[in-house]
Design an enzyme around this catalytic site. Structure first.
Site, PDB file in Angstrom:
ATOM      1  N   SER A   1     -70.957 -17.046 -69.547  1.00  0.00           N
ATOM      2  CA  SER A   1     -70.423 -16.290 -68.403  1.00  0.00           C
ATOM      3  C   SER A   1     -70.800 -14.820 -68.298  1.00  0.00           C
ATOM      4  CB  SER A   1     -68.906 -16.398 -68.370  1.00  0.00           C
ATOM      5  OG  SER A   1     -68.548 -17.617 -67.796  1.00  0.00           O
TER       6      SER A   1
ATOM      7  N   SER B   1     -68.821 -17.138 -65.221  1.00  0.00           N
ATOM      8  CA  SER B   1     -67.664 -16.717 -64.478  1.00  0.00           C
ATOM      9  C   SER B   1     -67.587 -15.214 -64.185  1.00  0.00           C
ATOM     10  CB  SER B   1     -66.414 -17.120 -65.244  1.00  0.00           C
ATOM     11  OG  SER B   1     -66.340 -16.435 -66.481  1.00  0.00           O
TER      12      SER B   1
ATOM     13  N   LYS C   1     -63.705  -6.858 -65.766  1.00  0.00           N
ATOM     14  CA  LYS C   1     -63.461  -8.220 -65.312  1.00  0.00           C
ATOM     15  C   LYS C   1     -61.948  -8.447 -65.296  1.00  0.00           C
ATOM     16  CE  LYS C   1     -64.769 -13.023 -66.483  1.00  0.00           C
ATOM     17  NZ  LYS C   1     -65.558 -13.883 -67.394  1.00  0.00           N
TER      18      LYS C   1
HETATM   19  N1  GLN Z   1     -69.679 -22.071 -67.129  1.00  0.00           N
HETATM   20  C1  GLN Z   1     -68.997 -22.360 -68.351  1.00  0.00           C
HETATM   21  C2  GLN Z   1     -67.662 -22.985 -68.046  1.00  0.00           C
HETATM   22  O1  GLN Z   1     -67.416 -23.258 -66.936  1.00  0.00           O
HETATM   23  C3  GLN Z   1     -68.832 -21.111 -69.146  1.00  0.00           C
HETATM   24  C4  GLN Z   1     -67.769 -20.238 -68.644  1.00  0.00           C
HETATM   25  C5  GLN Z   1     -67.619 -19.004 -69.463  1.00  0.00           C
HETATM   26  O2  GLN Z   1     -68.498 -18.632 -70.227  1.00  0.00           O
HETATM   27  N2  GLN Z   1     -66.454 -18.394 -69.331  1.00  0.00           N
HETATM   28  O3  GLN Z   1     -66.865 -23.212 -68.897  1.00  0.00           O
END
Ligand code: GLN
Length: 485
Positions: free
Chosen positions: A175, A151, A76
């Site tokens: 995410s 994400s 990532k």
């Molecule tokens: N969707 C969540 C956010 O927008 C979690 C994102 C994540 O786990 N990095 O913060």
């Protein structure tokens, strides 16, 4: 070749059926042939990959190969990679080439894994659909009109589309698990502190955790072996021995007590998803597990608690991006204030700005007690719910995401609806617990993920419970049909 799991690739490399260079080239060809039409990668590193593959083959020839020597993976783009662009999905870091490797990347290199490239992601890991990426959204390989989740959407889509056999991801509120669910792969968020955060660009430091994204639980065990461990460079890294996560995969789960939190099967859950999850749970029952209805009464506060804690931490973490030492810098500033304002204003996208504003607000002197302090108290209550539950059950099961992959644009205008995508994953991060999402079926051709939450440092158990299911089902073997490949 691309349908082989990590376990199968490792076997083929060991027996000499193919070389690391061949496997790596095969993946690079697929990425090129698809012209990455899914937009999984921000950066592909073919020269480096081939060089690493040749070195891995050499190591093997010298009799120095480890279990995963020569297996390619993708990282990532939140992990710093030496001499490779590390953008975190943001214009702010579009020009940033990291001078060092994140510890996760170092660990992978030490195990002689091959880096294919860096995967697309929501900007600074803020999002649930990959639509906040400066590099454009990633498409879901099961249906290109739909989001891959986020994400870590680039990692999830790459693994699902066989553009990488495995990838790293990070999970602050879901995410790893949510994109894994939406793309039909296996994704594990370890216990907070299990995997080093050093060199992983910080979003919300008390919640962020890296983990493996693979096709199977067995592969996740192998990759977690490589990723985990104490790191003195991360003050929240836990100094406890790392078990061999593959060692207990075959244990019987007879008598396993599965907690089913009634709050995870509420009105917000899509009916089709509910029935897939129901079948998966029945399957566990048929394997000898015992079902126990439980309650996690503070579940409904998790999303709002998270959206105070995470923005507060992000507003602090992202203050380092000021255009001075690295990252985007505006053209011809008038004075220092203009320099900061425009560098940050131009470098960050709208979702990141929203979070910084919320974070600065909840931490401000007048509102600290009302929001930040209160969220810390709620966080404790949420953790206590789990503590209580784990006195009676071994693992907790439920859906990973309330719906299957949604359409592009569907939730972008309404941040709260987007935030609710993580209604079942966020509490785990607030409590620091490990959770995994495994493929459990389909609704209208779109994958559904089953979430399994374990007690602290019970990753081995989660992998065991997942592997036993994967031995008897083949949801994790299904691959999206892609004309282009
Ligand atoms: N969707 C969540 C956010 O927008 C979690 C994102 C994540 O786990 N990095 O913060």
């Amino acid at each position: 070749m691309h349908n082989k799991t990590l376990v199968e690739l490792a076997k083929g490399l060991e027996s000499g059926e193919f070389s690391s260079e061949e496997v790596t080239q095969h993946y690079l060809d697929r990425i090129e042939r698809s012209a990455d039409s899914l937009n999984c990668y921000i950066t592909v590193t073919p020269e480096l990959a081939i060089q690493q593959a040749q070195a891995a083959d050499q190591r093997r020839a010298n009799g120095e190969a480890g279990r995963l020597t020569g297996v390619p993976i993708a990282h990532k783009d939140i992990f710093c990679t030496k001499n490779i662009k590390t953008s975190c999905g943001s214009k702010m870091l579009d020009n940033f080439v990291s001078p060092y490797d994140a510890s996760v990347v170092v660990n992978c290199k030490q195990s002689q894994l091959v880096t294919l490239g860096k995967t697309n992601m929501d900007e600074f890991a803020m999002g649930s659909s990959n639509e906040t990426s400066y590099y454009g959204s990633v498409k879901n390989p099961w249906n290109v009109e739909r989001v891959p989740g986020g994400s870590s959407g680039g990692s999830a889509a790459a693994v699902a589309a066989r553009l990488a056999p495995a990838a790293t991801g990070t999970d602050t509120g879901g995410s790893i698990r949510q994109p894994a669910a939406l793309c039909g792969i296996t994704g594990l968020k370890p216990t907070y502190g299990r995997v080093s955060r050093y060199g992983m660009i910080a979003f919300a430091s008390s919640l962020d955790q890296a983990g493996p994204m693979t096709r199977t639980a067995e592969d996740a065990a192998l990759l977690l072996n490589v990723m985990s461990g104490f790191d003195e460079k991360d003050s929240t890294s836990v100094d406890s021995p790392v078990p061999d996560y593959t060692a207990s995969l075959h244990h019987s789960i007879k008598g396993l007590k599965i907690g089913l939190p009634k709050e995870y099967f509420d009105g917000g859950l899509n009916q089709g998803v509910a029935s897939v999850i129901d079948d998966a749970i029945k399957h566990y029952q048929s394997m000898g597990a015992e079902l126990v209805e439980i309650s996690l009464p503070n579940t409904k506060t998790a999303v709002s608690t998270y959206y105070v804690v995470a923005p507060a931490e992000c507003s602090s973490n992202l203050s380092r991006f000021d255009g001075v030492r690295f990252g985007h810098r505006c053209e011809s500033p008038k004075d220092l204030e203009d320099f900061y304002k425009r560098s940050r204003g131009e470098g960050f996208g709208p979702e990141v700005k929203r979070r910084i504003l919320i974070g600065a607000y909840v931490l401000s002197a007048g509102y600290y007690d009302a929001y930040y302090l209160k969220s810390q108290k709620l966080r404790r209550l949420i953790s206590d719910d789990f503590k209580q539950a784990f006195q009676d059950v071994d693992v907790i099961m439920g859906p990973t995401s309330p719906t299957t992959a949604f359409k592009f644009g569907e939730r972008m205008e309404d941040p709260v609806s987007m935030y609710l995508s993580d209604a079942y994953t966020i509490a785990t991060n607030l409590a620091g617990l490990p959770g995994i999402s495994i493929p459990a079926g389909f609704v209208d051709g779109l994958p559904v993920g089953l979430q399994i939450i374990g007690n602290y440092f019970k990753e081995a158990q989660l992998l065991n419970v997942s592997h036993q299911y994967q031995r008897e089902t083949d949801w994790h073997r299904k691959a999206p049909v892609m004309d282009i490949l």
